[in-house]
Design a protein around this motif. Structure first.
Motif, mmCIF file in Angstrom:
data_model
loop_
_atom_site.group_PDB
_atom_site.id
_atom_site.type_symbol
_atom_site.label_atom_id
_atom_site.label_comp_id
_atom_site.label_asym_id
_atom_site.label_seq_id
_atom_site.Cartn_x
_atom_site.Cartn_y
_atom_site.Cartn_z
ATOM 1 N N SER A 1 -5.175 -10.047 4.261
ATOM 2 C CA SER A 1 -5.638 -11.129 5.139
ATOM 3 C C SER A 1 -5.699 -12.462 4.393
ATOM 4 N N SER B 1 -6.432 -2.605 -2.371
ATOM 5 C CA SER B 1 -7.078 -3.850 -1.915
ATOM 6 C C SER B 1 -7.713 -4.648 -3.052
ATOM 7 N N ARG C 1 -5.259 -6.814 -5.622
ATOM 8 C CA ARG C 1 -4.171 -7.683 -5.181
ATOM 9 C C ARG C 1 -4.121 -9.034 -5.905
ATOM 10 N N TYR D 1 -8.237 3.498 1.919
ATOM 11 C CA TYR D 1 -8.640 3.916 3.265
ATOM 12 C C TYR D 1 -8.345 5.387 3.486
ATOM 13 N N SER E 1 -12.007 -5.591 0.113
ATOM 14 C CA SER E 1 -11.407 -5.868 1.427
ATOM 15 C C SER E 1 -12.323 -6.784 2.240
ATOM 16 N N THR E 2 -11.731 -7.505 3.179
ATOM 17 C CA THR E 2 -12.532 -8.368 4.052
ATOM 18 C C THR E 2 -13.455 -7.556 4.969
ATOM 19 N N ASP F 1 -8.926 -2.975 9.585
ATOM 20 C CA ASP F 1 -8.123 -3.547 10.673
ATOM 21 C C ASP F 1 -7.631 -2.449 11.616
ATOM 22 N N ARG G 1 -9.676 -16.212 -0.942
ATOM 23 C CA ARG G 1 -8.477 -15.720 -1.661
ATOM 24 C C ARG G 1 -7.525 -16.867 -1.992
ATOM 25 N N LYS H 1 0.860 -1.176 0.000
ATOM 26 C CA LYS H 1 0.000 0.000 0.000
ATOM 27 C C LYS H 1 0.904 1.236 0.000
ATOM 28 N N THR I 1 -1.157 -5.541 3.896
ATOM 29 C CA THR I 1 -2.254 -5.744 4.864
ATOM 30 C C THR I 1 -3.264 -6.766 4.324
#
Ligand code: GLU
Length: 268
Positions: free
Chosen positions: A102, A82, A85, A172, A151-152, A190, A107, A38, A100
């Motif tokens: 997860s 995000s 990726r 973000y 993102s999760t 997160d 995934r 990022k 970052t």
């Protein structure tokens, strides 16, 4: 003659195996390695105005690169938002991702993960003067919540908190600016990420509620590249063993006030 040819064939076979192994282990042969991170997440990974990068993910990425034989000036950094990726890995645009990211089963259908190298969890960031958002329950009262596409945390809100007005941005930092300008009521992702933004603007924001998920950060590699995955796992273990992991944690998360945790076990 026959014996000579057999020997020649054997040597060639051995060379073919050795070079196949080298290809399997070496990310590319350009003398450089390409790493996705990022660019806008203080504490984790931020690109400064002078073009240099800093943060915990960057330190992990650099350590891994050095163990793979690439000093800092041989690393090409690519921004990995995000939602991009999996695509960046699948297209071979990066050798690995420290972003970052997860580890999740869905995934894992598309990419592989080394690690985990950090445990964190989803939380909420609000303006410092906010009094009516204290946790996920308060969001159901039609609060405007920002998170990031792909993102999760965004997925979890969609699945579990249908009363929330979820707005998905690309980054973000864009969510945090919208929070600052009163365009939204809270940001979710997160807590290490949120704490980085809070530490960057003292007095502007605060984290509220408890962690409401467990996120295990992994280093993403192309699906099936077991050789690279194994070498990255070795590097993470070494970083934890020689004290560099701890130093990186203190340097990057000290301002955010996190106590140094025990690193999570590597999932080989
Ligand atoms: N760790 C979460 C994820 O991988 C949120 C952080 C991010 O979007 O980078 O989706």
């Amino acid at each position: 003659m026959l014996a000579g040819r057999t020997l020649h064939m054997r040597v060639c076979a051995v060379l073919a195996v050795v070079s196949a192994l080298l290809v399997a282990c070496t990310p590319n042969d350009s003398g450089k390695i390409t790493v996705g991170v990022k660019f806008d997440q203080p504490g984790l990974s931020v690109k400064k105005p002078d073009g240099t990068l800093s943060g915990f993910d960057v330190d992990v990425a650099r350590y891994v690169a050095s163990r793979l034989g690439y000093p800092p000036d041989r690393i090409t950094w690519i921004e990995a938002p995000s939602a991009q990726r999996e695509m960046l890995l699948r297209n071979g645009q990066v050798d690995y991702l420290v972003a970052t990211y997860s580890i999740t089963d869905s995934r894992r259908q598309k990419v592989d993960f080394a690690g985990p190298y950090l445990l964190t969890g989803q939380s909420l960031l609000v303006r410092a003067d906010n009094t009516d958002i204290t946790g996920t329950a308060s969001l159901q009262r039609h609060k405007k919540l920002c998170s990031v596409s792909g993102s999760t945390p965004a997925q979890r809100i969609k699945d579990r908190y249908p009363g929330v007005q979820l707005q998905r941005y690309d980054t973000y930092s864009a969510c945090v600016e919208a929070l600052r300008n009163n365009a939204i009521d809270a940001v979710t992702t997160d807590d290490v990420i949120l704490a980085g933004y809070a530490a960057q603007s003292p007095g502007s924001f605060k984290l509220v509620g408890k962690r409401f998920s467990e996120e295990k950060y992994g280093i993403g590699v192309q699906k099936g590249n077991d050789g690279l995955r194994r070498r990255i796992n070795d590097a993470i273990e070494e970083m934890e063993r020689d004290g560099s992991w701890r130093t990186a944690f203190v340097e990057n998360f000290g301002a955010a006030g996190f106590a140094v945790p025990v690193p999570p076990p590597i999932e080989r």
